[in-house]
Design an enzyme around this catalytic site. Structure first.
Site, short mmCIF file in Angstrom:
data_model
loop_
_atom_site.label_atom_id
_atom_site.label_comp_id
_atom_site.label_asym_id
_atom_site.label_seq_id
_atom_site.Cartn_x
_atom_site.Cartn_y
_atom_site.Cartn_z
N ASP A 250 10.65 1.88 1.26
CA ASP A 250 9.65 1.97 0.14
C ASP A 250 10.34 2.19 -1.27
O ASP A 250 11.23 3.05 -0.89
CB ASP A 250 8.44 2.66 0.24
CG ASP A 250 7.39 2.16 -0.55
OD1 ASP A 250 6.38 1.52 0.02
OD2 ASP A 250 7.34 2.26 -1.77
N SER A 251 10.17 1.78 -2.17
CA SER A 251 10.75 2.21 -3.36
C SER A 251 10.32 3.45 -4.01
O SER A 251 10.90 3.97 -4.89
CB SER A 251 10.83 1.10 -4.42
OG SER A 251 9.51 0.68 -4.87
N ASP A 298 4.93 -6.19 4.01
CA ASP A 298 3.62 -5.61 3.40
C ASP A 298 3.79 -5.55 1.81
O ASP A 298 3.53 -4.23 1.50
CB ASP A 298 2.80 -4.94 4.38
CG ASP A 298 1.47 -4.67 3.56
OD1 ASP A 298 0.91 -5.49 2.95
OD2 ASP A 298 0.87 -3.35 3.84
N CYS A 338 -1.12 -10.01 -0.37
CA CYS A 338 -2.54 -9.63 -0.75
C CYS A 338 -2.63 -10.25 -1.94
O CYS A 338 -3.72 -9.79 -2.91
CB CYS A 338 -2.57 -8.18 -0.87
SG CYS A 338 -1.43 -7.23 -2.10
#
Length: 395
Positions: A250-251, A298, A338
């Protein structure tokens, strides 16, 4: 002399929309309005025929959110109490194997612009509420009272910091509406314990809409797993129970630190969390010859409005193409979007293009969506936003 209730007259186009089952009336379809911000208004198809009663916004392009049909005004507290109770009964019937879920999903539970999430453990129950329009914001104390009366929680947090409130002219605030709410709440999702920060975590503290997809993804976990855009490790932790190794990226440094801590607290020593730009990391992993038996994508919503759809499509295609290059034969790709503005047919089209460009034969194993406690109202396509497609690379 009886008082004339706040009233909104809508156009034929707006009337047709309501009669087709959609509860939103846009400002462009308002012919006449006599109301104050957040009023319960009588909605007229012309100056005589009553369509029903709804909530008025003086600022949003969604000028009216229809609450109920009928010619007589509803008893608001009784209506909210009934619909909240029915929403809770539906969740109870689902047999959710977790202690956190969405209790009220706005329009889909016929309580427009109201979100209520439940977090619980052996120490008690807490609710996190979001009032996303002028009307529900005015009724926060009423909603809180209903929740306290029906469920007796230890606390209710009004997590009113979503940017969408700016469209209603509302401030971004976070405040305790009742009782006390801790900074962290330990909840259970299946056999995994997660520590949630209700005041500062994403949404109301956790991506509850992915809960069932977390568990489903674990069924495809084996060997080496990659969880891209891992946030707090919802996918990674569930899959680590069945995989040999899990790499979560993740960033966000905070998200990576949270994933490491959650893995430690759950005794999962096979999870490596790494801070990195996902686009760059996918490229680096491919150039180094790495392969994974299962990959999760995701990402956050790439398309927050219609104007950004083209850029979003390019982003979705790039990450999925690179993931397909990293996927071992027989491996599974669990890929999500999403973005409401990227609907399921468009998303599937992106995946088809990515597979063709990657020269990978991919089969569709499952089409999934948001968890069942985030129901989709059939006449309101906006309530269907989360797509989760499980693909398999053919041997």
């Amino acid at each position: 002399m009886s008082r004339v209730p706040p009233t909104v007259v809508v156009s034929r186009h707006g009337t047709d929309r309501v009669r087709a089952g959609h509860p939103w009336i846009y400002r462009s379809d308002v012919v006449e309005a006599h109301a104050e911000p957040g009023d319960l208004v009588r909605v007229l198809a012309d100056r005589r025929r009553v369509l029903g009663w709804g909530f008025w916004s003086s600022r949003s392009q969604i000028a009216v959110r229809l609450l109920t049909a009928g010619t007589e005004p509803p008893d608001e507290r009784a209506l909210f109490a009934t619909r909240i109770r029915r929403a809770a009964e539906y969740r109870a019937a689902l047999g959710i194997d977790a202690t956190a879920w969405r209790l009220v999903h706005a329009e889909a539970d016929l309580l427009p612009s109201l979100v209520v999430d439940r977090y619980a453990n052996d120490d008690g129950t807490w609710f996190v509420v979001q009032t996303l329009s002028q009307a529900t914001d005015r009724r926060l104390s009423m909603v809180t009272g209903v929740l306290v009366e029906q469920f007796g929680p230890r606390g209710v947090l009004a997590r009113n910091d979503p940017r969408v409130r700016a469209l209603e002219g509302l401030a971004e605030t976070v405040e305790v509406a009742y009782g006390d709410v801790p900074d962290r709440i330990a909840i259970r999702e299946g056999e995994i314990t997660l520590h949630v920060a209700p005041r500062s975590g994403q949404k109301t503290g956790l991506f509850l809409d992915q809960r069932e997809n977390h568990r489903a993804a674990a069924e495809y976990a084996r060997g080496r797993v990659l969880d891209a855009f891992c946030y707090q490790g919802g996918f990674a932790l569930q899959m680590a129970r069945r995989a040999e190794q899990v790499l979560a990226i993740d960033s966000s440094a905070a998200a990576v630190a949270a994933t490491r801590e959650q893995a430690r607290l759950n005794g999962l020593e096979n999870v490596e969390a790494r801070e990195a730009n996902v686009f760059d990391e996918l490229r680096e992993l491919a150039s180094s010859g790495r392969e994974f038996d299962a990959i999760v994508l995701d990402p956050p919503a790439f398309a927050k409005n219609r104007a950004s759809v083209d850029r979003a499509v390019a982003g979705y295609k790039e990450i999925n193409l690179r993931a397909m290059h990293l996927l071992a034969p027989g491996g599974h790709l669990i890929t999500c979007s999403c973005s409401y503005n990227v609907d399921e047919p468009l998303f599937l089209g992106v995946l088809q293009q990515a597979a063709a460009d990657a020269r990978r034969a991919m089969t569709v194993v499952e089409k999934r969506m948001q968890a069942r406690d985030h129901p989709v109202l059939l006449t309101v396509p906006e309530t269907y936003y989360l797509k989760c497609i499980v693909l398999r690379r053919v041997e």
